[in-house]
Design a protein around this motif. Structure first.
Motif, PDB file in Angstrom:
ATOM      1  N   TRP A  86       0.860  -1.171   0.000  1.00  6.26           N
ATOM      2  CA  TRP A  86       0.000   0.000   0.000  1.00  6.26           C
ATOM      3  C   TRP A  86       0.901   1.227   0.000  1.00  6.26           C
ATOM      4  O   TRP A  86       2.074   1.139   0.332  1.00  6.26           O
ATOM      5  N   GLN A 203      -2.314   2.770   7.292  1.00  3.56           N
ATOM      6  CA  GLN A 203      -3.030   3.054   6.054  1.00  3.56           C
ATOM      7  C   GLN A 203      -4.389   3.701   6.322  1.00  3.56           C
ATOM      8  O   GLN A 203      -4.863   4.518   5.537  1.00  3.56           O
ATOM      9  N   ASP A 207      -5.996   6.844   4.353  1.00  3.54           N
ATOM     10  CA  ASP A 207      -7.266   6.712   3.648  1.00  3.54           C
ATOM     11  C   ASP A 207      -8.242   7.833   4.000  1.00  3.54           C
ATOM     12  O   ASP A 207      -8.998   8.306   3.139  1.00  3.54           O
TER      13      ASP A 207
END
Length: 339
Positions: A86, A203, A207
Motif C-alpha cells: 500500500w 493506512q 485513507d
C-alpha cells in the motif's frame, strides 16, 4: 564476543513479546501483540528462505543474543522495500511564500504536504535494547548490524534507506501531533490509534486524512511545537543515524509527527568502510575491536571481534569470534571499524 546479532526465529516470539511490553507505546514496529509479532517472524522466515537476488517487499527481524546465557536482549528490523503493498505516506514540511503588493508584505506559510516521495526505499526500524543492556556499545551493534546485512545482501535492496523515529509522546501517553491533527478526523485517542496502527498499519490514516496541504499555523501550539522532533528516548538514535550519514530532509510521520531520516545505502559510513577479508589465522587475545559479520540469510551473524592485520594484509581474528561466526582458515568475512 558475549553478544552477537542473528536473524530471528519463530521461537523468539515470547522474548520479543516481553520486550515489546517495555517500549512504553508509540513503538509501532514492535507492538505488544503476539499475533502481529508472529506475523513478522513468519515474514522473516519467508524472506530468509527465498534464494533470488531481486528486490521484493520483505521484512527481516534480527535479535541480539547473549552467547553465554542464550537470552535475547534486543531486536531491530529491516524492510527491504516500503510502499509496495500500500502507499507509503509521509508529510513533507515546506514553505509557501506569497507576496501582497497592496500591503507590500511577504507572507511565508509553513505547510505539511502528504507525499509518497519515499516509496520504494529500504527502511531500518524496530530497534529496541533491553534497559539492562544499554551499555558497551550494544545499541550501536544493533544499528550497524543492519547496514552490514544490507551490504552483504546488496542486490536485495535499492539505493535509498529511511529510518522513522518515534515522535514526542507526553507524560499521559498521548501525542500532541495526533491530538492537533489526525485525531480531529478519527474520533479516537492516540493510545487507541497506536494499538490499531501497531497491528494493522497506518493506512487507515492515509485513507481518511485530507489530501490537501495543511497550514501548520492552523494547528495547536502544542502540535506545532513537536513537528519533526524525536521522542526524548530517540535522541541518541537520531544522533547515531546522523553519524552514519542519514539526514533530516523534512519528512515527518503522519501518525505522531516524528522525523523520517533519509540516507543513501552506499554512502552510509558502515557500508562504505566495510571490507571483505579472508581469515588467515586466529589468536587468543589482543587486536583492534571492530564489527565482524559472516553468513548469508538465516546464517547471518554479526558482533564485535578483535582483529590483527599484518603489514602484508593478512588478517587474524580472535578465536572466540571466529568460532561464533563459524569461520575456518581461508573463509571470508566482513569487517568494519567503529564509527
Amino acid at each position: 564476543m558475549t553478544f552477537f546479532m542473528r536473524t530471528a526465529r519463530a521461537d523468539d516470539l515470547q522474548t520479543l513479546y516481553e520486550m515489546a511490553k517495555l517500549t512504553g507505546g508509540g513503538f509501532t514496529n514492535l507492538p505488544p501483540d503476539r499475533k502481529a509479532l508472529a506475523a513478522k517472524l513468519e515474514r522473516t522466515e519467508q524472506a530468509l528462505a527465498r534464494q533470488g537476488d531481486d528486490v521484493e517487499d520483505e521484512l527481516i527481524v534480527m535479535v541480539l543474543e547473549n552467547r553465554q546465557t542464550g537470552q535475547v536482549r534486543g531486536t531491530c528490523q529491516i524492510f527491504s522495500k516500503v510502499g509496495q503493498s500500500w502507499p507509503f505516506y509521509s508529510y513533507r514540511l515546506g514553505i509557501l511564500t506569497q507576496y501582497s503588493r497592496e500591503l507590500n508584505r511577504t507572507f511565508r506559510a509553513e505547510m505539511l504536504s502528504l507525499t509518497t516521495d519515499l516509496e520504494g526505499s529500504a527502511e531500518v526500524g524496530g530497534l529496541f535494547l533491553h534497559p539492562r543492556e544499554r551499555a558497551e556499545g550494544l545499541g550501536l551493534l544493533l544499528a550497524r548490524s543492519r547496514y552490514l546485512y544490507i551490504r552483504n545482501h546488496r542486490p536485495r535492496f535499492g539505493d535509498r534507506v529511511i529510518a522513522e523515529l518515534r515522535g514526542v509522546i507526553d507524560e499521559a501517553g498521548g501525542s500532541p501531533f495526533w491530538d492537533g491533527l489526525a485525531g480531529r478526523f478519527f474520533g479516537m485517542s492516540f493510545q487507541e490509534a497506536d494499538e490499531f496502527n501497531a497491528v494493522n498499519g497506518n493506512q487507515f490514516i492515509a485513507d481518511l486524512m485530507p489530501k490537501t496541504p495543511i497550514y501548520t499555523a492552523m494547528l495547536t501550539d502544542s502540535a506545532r511545537a513537536v513537528i519533526g522532533l524525536p521522542h526524548p528516548n530517540g535522541r541518541a538514535a537520531m544522533r547515531m543515524l546522523e553519524t552514519e550519514g542519514f539526514v533530516n530532509a523534512g519528512y515527518v510521520d503522519i501518525f505522531d509527527g516524528g522525523p523520517t531520516m533519509v540516507g543513501q545505502i552506499d554512502s552510509l559510513r558502515t557500508v562504505a568502510c566495510a571490507r571483505d577479508v579472508t581469515l588467515s589465522a586466529t589468536h587468543e587475545r589482543g587486536g583492534e575491536r571492530v564489527l565482524v559479520a559472516a553468513g548469508r540469510l538465516s546464517d547471518y551473524r554479526c558482533g564485535y571481534g578483535f582483529v590483527k592485520e599484518t603489514a602484508d594484509g593478512l588478517i587474524s581474528l580472535d578465536a572466540e569470534s571466529a568460532a561464533l561466526l563459524d569461520l575456518s582458515l581461508g573463509d571470508a568475512f566482513t569487517m568494519a571499524g567503529r564509527s
